[in-house]
Write an enzyme that holds these catalytic residues in place. Structure first.
Site, PDB file in Angstrom:
ATOM      1  N   LYS A 146       0.900  -1.129  -0.005  1.00  0.00           N
ATOM      2  CA  LYS A 146       0.059   0.041  -0.040  1.00  0.00           C
ATOM      3  C   LYS A 146       0.710   1.221  -0.066  1.00  0.00           C
ATOM      4  O   LYS A 146       0.626   2.098  -0.652  1.00  0.00           O
ATOM      5  CB  LYS A 146      -0.912   0.005   1.031  1.00  0.00           C
ATOM      6  CG  LYS A 146      -1.760   1.395   1.587  1.00  0.00           C
ATOM      7  CD  LYS A 146      -2.326   1.258   2.823  1.00  0.00           C
ATOM      8  CE  LYS A 146      -2.780   2.630   3.421  1.00  0.00           C
ATOM      9  NZ  LYS A 146      -1.841   3.571   3.869  1.00  0.00           N
ATOM     10  N   ASN A 147       1.834   1.214   0.850  1.00  0.00           N
ATOM     11  CA  ASN A 147       2.655   2.465   1.053  1.00  0.00           C
ATOM     12  C   ASN A 147       3.601   2.917  -0.086  1.00  0.00           C
ATOM     13  O   ASN A 147       4.016   3.981  -0.219  1.00  0.00           O
ATOM     14  CB  ASN A 147       3.426   2.582   2.319  1.00  0.00           C
ATOM     15  CG  ASN A 147       2.547   2.460   3.571  1.00  0.00           C
ATOM     16  OD1 ASN A 147       1.434   3.030   3.447  1.00  0.00           O
ATOM     17  ND2 ASN A 147       3.059   2.140   4.683  1.00  0.00           N
TER      18      ASN A 147
ATOM     19  N   CYS B 266      -6.114   8.259   8.399  1.00  0.00           N
ATOM     20  CA  CYS B 266      -6.352   7.712   9.661  1.00  0.00           C
ATOM     21  C   CYS B 266      -6.007   8.794  10.869  1.00  0.00           C
ATOM     22  O   CYS B 266      -4.987   9.389  10.688  1.00  0.00           O
ATOM     23  CB  CYS B 266      -5.892   6.429   9.926  1.00  0.00           C
ATOM     24  SG  CYS B 266      -6.220   5.025   8.970  1.00  0.00           S
TER      25      CYS B 266
ATOM     26  N   ARG C 200      -0.134  14.537  12.530  1.00  0.00           N
ATOM     27  CA  ARG C 200       0.663  14.165  11.497  1.00  0.00           C
ATOM     28  C   ARG C 200       0.931  15.499  10.482  1.00  0.00           C
ATOM     29  O   ARG C 200       0.294  15.662   9.387  1.00  0.00           O
ATOM     30  CB  ARG C 200       0.277  13.019  10.576  1.00  0.00           C
ATOM     31  CG  ARG C 200       0.006  11.765  11.419  1.00  0.00           C
ATOM     32  CD  ARG C 200      -0.069  10.548  10.526  1.00  0.00           C
ATOM     33  NE  ARG C 200      -1.354  10.335  10.117  1.00  0.00           N
ATOM     34  CZ  ARG C 200      -1.536   9.354   9.090  1.00  0.00           C
ATOM     35  NH1 ARG C 200      -0.930   8.547   8.758  1.00  0.00           N
ATOM     36  NH2 ARG C 200      -2.912   9.334   8.770  1.00  0.00           N
TER      37      ARG C 200
ATOM     38  N   ASP D 299       3.267   0.487  12.194  1.00  0.00           N
ATOM     39  CA  ASP D 299       2.082   0.158  11.610  1.00  0.00           C
ATOM     40  C   ASP D 299       1.841  -1.427  11.966  1.00  0.00           C
ATOM     41  O   ASP D 299       0.777  -1.957  11.792  1.00  0.00           O
ATOM     42  CB  ASP D 299       2.133   0.105  10.015  1.00  0.00           C
ATOM     43  CG  ASP D 299       1.997   1.372   9.498  1.00  0.00           C
ATOM     44  OD1 ASP D 299       1.344   2.407  10.214  1.00  0.00           O
ATOM     45  OD2 ASP D 299       2.144   1.739   8.160  1.00  0.00           O
TER      46      ASP D 299
ATOM     47  N   ARG E 295      -8.949  -0.185   3.336  1.00  0.00           N
ATOM     48  CA  ARG E 295      -7.944   0.928   2.873  1.00  0.00           C
ATOM     49  C   ARG E 295      -6.654   0.249   2.532  1.00  0.00           C
ATOM     50  O   ARG E 295      -5.761   0.698   1.811  1.00  0.00           O
ATOM     51  CB  ARG E 295      -7.991   2.022   3.593  1.00  0.00           C
ATOM     52  CG  ARG E 295      -9.097   3.071   3.462  1.00  0.00           C
ATOM     53  CD  ARG E 295      -8.721   4.294   4.384  1.00  0.00           C
ATOM     54  NE  ARG E 295      -7.427   4.957   4.102  1.00  0.00           N
ATOM     55  CZ  ARG E 295      -6.487   5.206   4.792  1.00  0.00           C
ATOM     56  NH1 ARG E 295      -6.606   4.653   6.070  1.00  0.00           N
ATOM     57  NH2 ARG E 295      -5.242   5.556   4.310  1.00  0.00           N
TER      58      ARG E 295
END
Length: 417
Positions: free
Chosen positions: A22-23, A116, A121, A304, A397
């Site tokens: 994903k990242n 999220c 952040r 994570d 997600r």
């Protein structure tokens, strides 16, 4: 809004294939606007964030074809348009269009990025980096307007090795005159993945994956091709599931070098597994040991995987301590873990105590963020009885085809709208 329903305490066997990261994927797609005309990105995961990034690309008049987990992008008619809030707010990674469009057009306008709620952040490091390259940054209500008549390569030092800022400044630096040097850069595998894509387009980049990255700006980029690395966080999540419920569960697509700190911590708590090439085999571990975890930037223990690992620690014999150093709001999942029978206590702003082993029982819970949702998913698989996870869109997600993958190895799980 979706709901995942799980009947827990079933052993899992068979094979799970890890999807693309994903990242990485969420940064590679915005990077594709830099290509001359066309680019191809292979091993794209089927997750909600990708759907929204495709919508932004189409807003910018890119032609997109998505088939067989490959994304074919034609950016020959690319237009620089303002990215509206209804798209940018859907994911944190929308901010990668800042660096990419700034490099391409010298101007970008978009609403604040979303994502999220796991703590503060801010994107101050990104903004400071753009300014050091010569850009002017205006914030008007909830919009960023970033402009530059000319970007000039500079030496930039990050106060914190932010993954997002490292990638964003890499993207912007492709359009700068001269050489940009990023000091105290993040070293995560996703940065190497993005750098390889840019190198394939013709950008000269040295040092990706180290604390010092050098980027030479270039006027003309070629078409680009790359493949997304397998997802180390998805991989770690399924390994945890295997440690709790596996019966010769096989996980394919493991990149051991991306998970060394995590795998060392698993051995410390007594989990046994076998790795051959990119395949890991694991069975349920009895008598798990307690431990101490401290999240760190790569190559340390990944933030994570902290929440999923916390669920594992509810089954360990004794008291464990989890210290979260990256985000200050990553213990929200423990409220529902405790409702399922866990005993966890937040002992300071960034420290959590986990006492085990505890027998978990099914109940109704709410996923408040992606990895917290994964933590509850793991708990539901372990628990006696039926668990319903509301707001499970947040899990989708980041975990590609999670329902199908778990069903295929024996989980009793379904999703409803």
């Amino acid at each position: 809004m979706t709901k995942i329903t799980i009947e827990g305490n079933n052993l899992l066997s068979g094979e799970i294939k890890i999807s693309g990261a994903k990242n990485s994927a969420v940064a590679l797609i915005p990077a594709a606007v830099l290509s001359k005309e066309k680019s191809v990105i292979y091993n794209i995961p089927e997750i909600r964030d990708i759907e929204y990034l495709i919508k932004i690309m189409e807003l910018l008049d890119c032609k997109i074809e998505y088939k067989n987990n490959a994304l074919y992008i034609d950016s020959s008619n690319l237009k620089n348009k303002a990215i509206p809030e209804e798209l940018s707010v859907q994911m944190r990674a929308s901010y990668y269009f800042m660096g990419a469009l700034l490099a391409k057009f010298g101007r970008v306008e978009m609403s604040f990025p979303g994502g999220c709620n796991i703590g503060a952040r801010p994107i101050d490091i990104h903004v400071k980096g753009f300014q050091q390259l010569g850009a002017k940054v205006e914030i008007i209500k909830n919009r960023y307007i970033i402009t530059a008549d000319k970007l000039i390569g500079k030496k930039i030092y990050f106060d914190f090795p932010s993954v997002g800022a490292t990638i964003n400044i890499m993207l912007a630096a492709t359009g700068a005159e001269g050489t940009t040097i990023i000091e105290n850069a993040a070293m995560e595998p996703e940065i190497v993945n993005v750098a390889s894509f840019l190198i394939n387009m013709g950008v000269k980049i040295r040092g990706a994956g180290t604390k010092k990255i050098e980027i030479e700006g270039t006027k003309e980029l070629n078409n680009g091709v790359c493949e997304v690395f397998s997802d180390r966080i998805e991989c770690g999540t399924y390994i945890i599931i295997g440690a709790l419920l596996g019966k010769n569960l096989t996980i394919k697509g493991v990149i051991k070098e991306h998970l060394e700190a995590f795998l060392m911590k698993l051995k410390e708590v007594g989990v046994k597994y076998c790795i051959k090439g990119d395949t890991l085999t694991i069975s349920k571990t009895e008598n798990l040991k307690p431990t101490y975890i401290k999240t760190l930037v790569f190559p340390g223990f990944p933030t994570d995987l902290q929440q999923p690992f916390t669920t594992l620690l509810t089954q360990a014999n004794g008291k464990s301590i989890v210290e979260e150093t990256i985000y200050e709001n990553r213990f929200k999942n423990t409220y529902d873990l405790n409702r399922m029978g866990a005993i966890t206590n937040i002992i300071s702003l960034n420290k959590l105590e986990v006492n085990g082993p505890r027998k978990l029982h099914g109940t109704n819970v709410i996923a408040t963020d992606l990895r917290g949702g994964a933590s509850l998913l793991i708990a539901a698989l372990v628990a006696e009885g039926i668990t319903e996870i509301d707001n499970s869109d947040v899990i989708l997600r980041g975990y590609s085809e999670v329902i199908r993958k778990l069903e295929n190895v024996g989980a009793k799980i379904k999703i409803t709208e």
